[in-house]
Structure formats: C-alpha cells, structure tokens
Design an enzyme around this catalytic site. Structure first.
Site, mmCIF file in Angstrom:
data_model
loop_
_atom_site.group_PDB
_atom_site.id
_atom_site.type_symbol
_atom_site.label_atom_id
_atom_site.label_comp_id
_atom_site.label_asym_id
_atom_site.label_seq_id
_atom_site.Cartn_x
_atom_site.Cartn_y
_atom_site.Cartn_z
ATOM 1 N N SER A 15 -16.758 -3.708 4.194
ATOM 2 C CA SER A 15 -17.433 -4.971 3.891
ATOM 3 C C SER A 15 -16.498 -5.838 3.071
ATOM 4 C CB SER A 15 -18.704 -4.713 3.097
ATOM 5 O OG SER A 15 -19.123 -5.936 2.498
ATOM 6 N N HIS A 40 -17.177 -5.788 8.460
ATOM 7 C CA HIS A 40 -18.559 -6.140 8.127
ATOM 8 C C HIS A 40 -18.553 -7.376 7.213
ATOM 9 C CE1 HIS A 40 -22.841 -5.103 7.524
ATOM 10 N NE2 HIS A 40 -22.674 -5.458 6.255
ATOM 11 N N ASP A 42 -20.841 -9.989 5.074
ATOM 12 C CA ASP A 42 -22.139 -10.126 4.420
ATOM 13 C C ASP A 42 -22.445 -11.588 4.092
ATOM 14 O OD1 ASP A 42 -23.211 -7.426 4.171
ATOM 15 O OD2 ASP A 42 -21.464 -7.019 2.907
ATOM 16 N N MET A 44 -25.006 -14.225 2.642
ATOM 17 C CA MET A 44 -26.151 -14.255 1.710
ATOM 18 C C MET A 44 -26.481 -15.702 1.336
ATOM 19 S SD MET A 44 -25.207 -11.156 -0.846
ATOM 20 C CE MET A 44 -24.512 -9.609 -0.257
ATOM 21 N N HIS A 73 -23.705 -9.528 9.023
ATOM 22 C CA HIS A 73 -24.986 -9.119 8.439
ATOM 23 C C HIS A 73 -25.608 -10.347 7.773
ATOM 24 C CE1 HIS A 73 -27.032 -6.283 5.233
ATOM 25 N NE2 HIS A 73 -27.915 -6.940 5.984
ATOM 26 N N MET A 75 -28.136 -11.976 5.632
ATOM 27 C CA MET A 75 -29.171 -11.798 4.607
ATOM 28 C C MET A 75 -29.646 -13.201 4.247
ATOM 29 S SD MET A 75 -27.258 -8.756 2.563
ATOM 30 C CE MET A 75 -25.718 -9.151 3.366
ATOM 31 N N MET A 144 -30.626 -0.239 5.261
ATOM 32 C CA MET A 144 -30.064 -0.579 3.945
ATOM 33 C C MET A 144 -30.272 0.609 3.012
ATOM 34 S SD MET A 144 -28.723 -3.527 4.289
ATOM 35 C CE MET A 144 -28.134 -3.521 2.602
ATOM 36 N N PHE A 150 -25.895 -7.186 -3.394
ATOM 37 C CA PHE A 150 -24.696 -6.930 -4.198
ATOM 38 C C PHE A 150 -23.987 -5.665 -3.739
ATOM 39 C CE2 PHE A 150 -27.856 -9.131 -6.730
ATOM 40 C CZ PHE A 150 -27.132 -10.239 -7.168
ATOM 41 N N ASP A 180 -25.779 0.908 5.156
ATOM 42 C CA ASP A 180 -25.120 -0.126 4.369
ATOM 43 C C ASP A 180 -25.537 -0.039 2.906
ATOM 44 O OD1 ASP A 180 -23.920 -2.391 3.440
ATOM 45 O OD2 ASP A 180 -24.942 -3.785 4.788
ATOM 46 N N GLY A 181 -24.580 0.354 2.072
ATOM 47 C CA GLY A 181 -24.806 0.331 0.630
ATOM 48 C C GLY A 181 -24.604 1.683 -0.033
ATOM 49 N N GLY A 182 -23.694 1.738 -0.997
ATOM 50 C CA GLY A 182 -23.486 2.960 -1.768
ATOM 51 C C GLY A 182 -22.861 4.095 -0.981
ATOM 52 N N SER A 203 -17.128 -1.168 -1.824
ATOM 53 C CA SER A 203 -16.353 -0.702 -2.981
ATOM 54 C C SER A 203 -15.485 0.514 -2.685
ATOM 55 C CB SER A 203 -17.298 -0.332 -4.130
ATOM 56 O OG SER A 203 -18.446 -1.122 -4.107
HETATM 57 C C1 DX5 Z 1 -25.184 -5.354 0.231
HETATM 58 C C2 DX5 Z 1 -24.253 -5.527 1.415
HETATM 59 C C3 DX5 Z 1 -23.304 -4.415 1.613
HETATM 60 C C4 DX5 Z 1 -22.351 -4.184 0.489
HETATM 61 C C5 DX5 Z 1 -22.006 -2.745 0.448
HETATM 62 O O1 DX5 Z 1 -26.137 -6.349 0.263
HETATM 63 O O2 DX5 Z 1 -25.016 -5.678 2.603
HETATM 64 O O3 DX5 Z 1 -22.595 -4.589 2.832
HETATM 65 O O4 DX5 Z 1 -21.216 -4.946 0.562
HETATM 66 O O5 DX5 Z 1 -21.211 -2.544 -0.668
HETATM 67 P P1 DX5 Z 1 -20.973 -1.126 -1.334
HETATM 68 O O6 DX5 Z 1 -20.304 -0.260 -0.314
HETATM 69 O O7 DX5 Z 1 -20.080 -1.463 -2.478
HETATM 70 O O8 DX5 Z 1 -22.310 -0.600 -1.730
HETATM 71 ZN ZN ZN Z 2 -24.020 -5.638 4.673
#
Ligand code: DX5
Ligand code: ZN
Length: 232
Positions: A15, A40, A42, A44, A73, A75, A144, A150, A180-182, A203
């Site tokens: 991402s 990817h 994002d 927002m 993606h 959002m 998600m 974030f 997606d996420g963590g 990250s």
């Molecule tokens: C969150 C995003 C993710 C995000 C994932 O709203 O959709 O794509 O960038 O980031 P990490 O891998 O740091 O959780």
């Molecule tokens: Zn995403």
C-alpha cells in the site's frame, strides 16, 4: 494496463499509503523491482473514513509507473460519481465498500460497466452475509483487518473467521480474497491459512527501506510471502 489474470497464488500488494508521498513513482518502481505483485492505492475522502489521501488525478499520474496491477481501494462515499474518473485513471481493480451507500449492487455494476474489475470491501463489523448476493458480480472481496483510515494499526483477529466463511461461500468462483490492515509475517500466515490470496501490506513492506535503499523492501516482501505460503 495489465489485466489481472485469476489465480489463487499469494499476491503481495504494497500500500503506497506507507510510501514517501513526495516520491510515489520511484517508490512504486522500487517495490515492483523487489517483488510486489500488485500496487494497492488507498483513496480516502475524510468523510467515509477520518483521513484524506488523494483522488483520480494522482492515480492517473502514478499509473505509468505501475507495471503490475493497479488495485484501487475506494474509502469514499458516495462512490458512483467518481467511478468513471478512476476507470479513466487506469485502475485495474476498483474496490468499493459495502457500507459506503445503499446501492452497492448498482455501484458494482457501474464498475464492471466501466471495464474495470470490481471489488467489494467489508469493514471489520460487517458480516459476510452482506456480500452473499453480490458473489456473481465481484472479482475481489476485501476483508478489512483494521478499521479503514490509517496505516500502522493492529490486526483484528476476529476477521480470520470471516475469511474462512467467505472462502467457503465463494466455492469455485474466480474471486480473490484480499485482506487489508496490520499484515506482517506473523499475521499473514493466519489469513493465508484461512483462504486469503491477496495481502495488502503497508508498514511491514516499507519499513527500514527507501528509494535509495530499497533492499529492505525486498526482504520484507519475501518474509511475508514465505510465511503466507508456508501456512497453506
Ligand atoms: C487502511 C488501508 C490499508 C493500509 C494498510 O485504511 O486500507 O491499505 O494502508 O496499512 P498497514 O499495512 O500499515 O496496516
Ligand atoms: Zn487499503
């Protein structure tokens, strides 16, 4: 534009939310050179999620730097007024949230109508049943594993069961399960075992590296992929 071909191999989708915002072109080239399968993106809007990133003009600007798959993606709410613009920007996959409005079915029709692969995303609190009647009109379901908005948040373990349920629900349909996420080398295997094939990672891909020192990007991607593949 590279049309994504369907297979269930593990795809790592960095991402760019975790990349250097002043240098997206070179960041994309660096992660692709070091093993990224998709990119990817994002988007927002500060309304559907409590953060703002970028829109179709930025997507169009980075498109020439993406040699793999541009996975966008959204959002944002509403979605429909912007589909054409993101399709024109060159998205290969456009994913809208099931929670973004009352007419996700129409939104997915519009995405496919624009000649783009259609994805539907579910927030952590949204049950699998919400996509049950959408299965024949999507190419990807994004689960998600954090609340969207974030990067750098903690993985929500309850989503493992959701992925398992979706994997069963999907059967033989050519639908990717994206998470997606963590995601990092400890959480990726849990989701790969549950049935996910596309792993969005912010990250944990970009940490420790930069465009002038991209070697860590490759090490990070390889570690996540190896952990995921070993769990299948
Ligand atoms: C969150 C995003 C993710 C995000 C994932 O709203 O959709 O794509 O960038 O980031 P990490 O891998 O740091 O959780
Ligand atoms: Zn995403």
């Amino acid at each position: 534009m590279t049309a994504p071909s369907f297979d269930r191999s593990i795809k790592i989708a960095p991402s760019i939310l975790a990349a250097d915002f002043a240098d997206f072109g070179r960041e994309i080239q660096a992660v692709e050179a070091h093993g990224a399968d998709w990119i990817h993106v994002d988007v927002m809007d500060g309304h559907f999620v409590p953060n703002l990133t970028f829109g179709p003009a930025m997507c169009k600007a980075i498109r020439p730097h993406i040699k793999t798959v541009m996975d966008v993606h959204l959002m944002i709410s509403p979605v429909d007024p912007y589909i054409e613009a993101f399709a024109d920007a060159g998205a290969d996959i456009l994913t809208a949230h099931v929670e973004a409005g009352p007419h996700i079915h129409r939104t997915l029709q519009a995405i496919r109508g624009a000649g783009v692969k259609a994805g539907v995303a579910l927030n952590p609190g949204t049950p699998t049943e919400s996509v049950e009647y959408l299965l024949d009109m999507v190419d990807l379901i994004c689960v998600m594993t954090v609340n969207p908005g974030f990067g750098g948040q903690k993985f929500i373990h309850s989503q493992i069961d959701k992925v398992k349920q979706l994997r069963e629900m999907i059967g033989d349909r050519p639908i990717h399960i994206e998470i997606d996420g963590g995601i990092d080398p400890t959480t990726a295997p849990l989701m790969a075992a549950a049935g996910a094939d596309a792993l969005v990672v912010g990250s944990a891909v970009f940490k420790g590296g930069s465009v002038i020192n991209p070697v860590p990007y490759g090490e990070n991607i390889r570690a996540i992929r190896a952990a995921a593949e070993a769990a299948r």
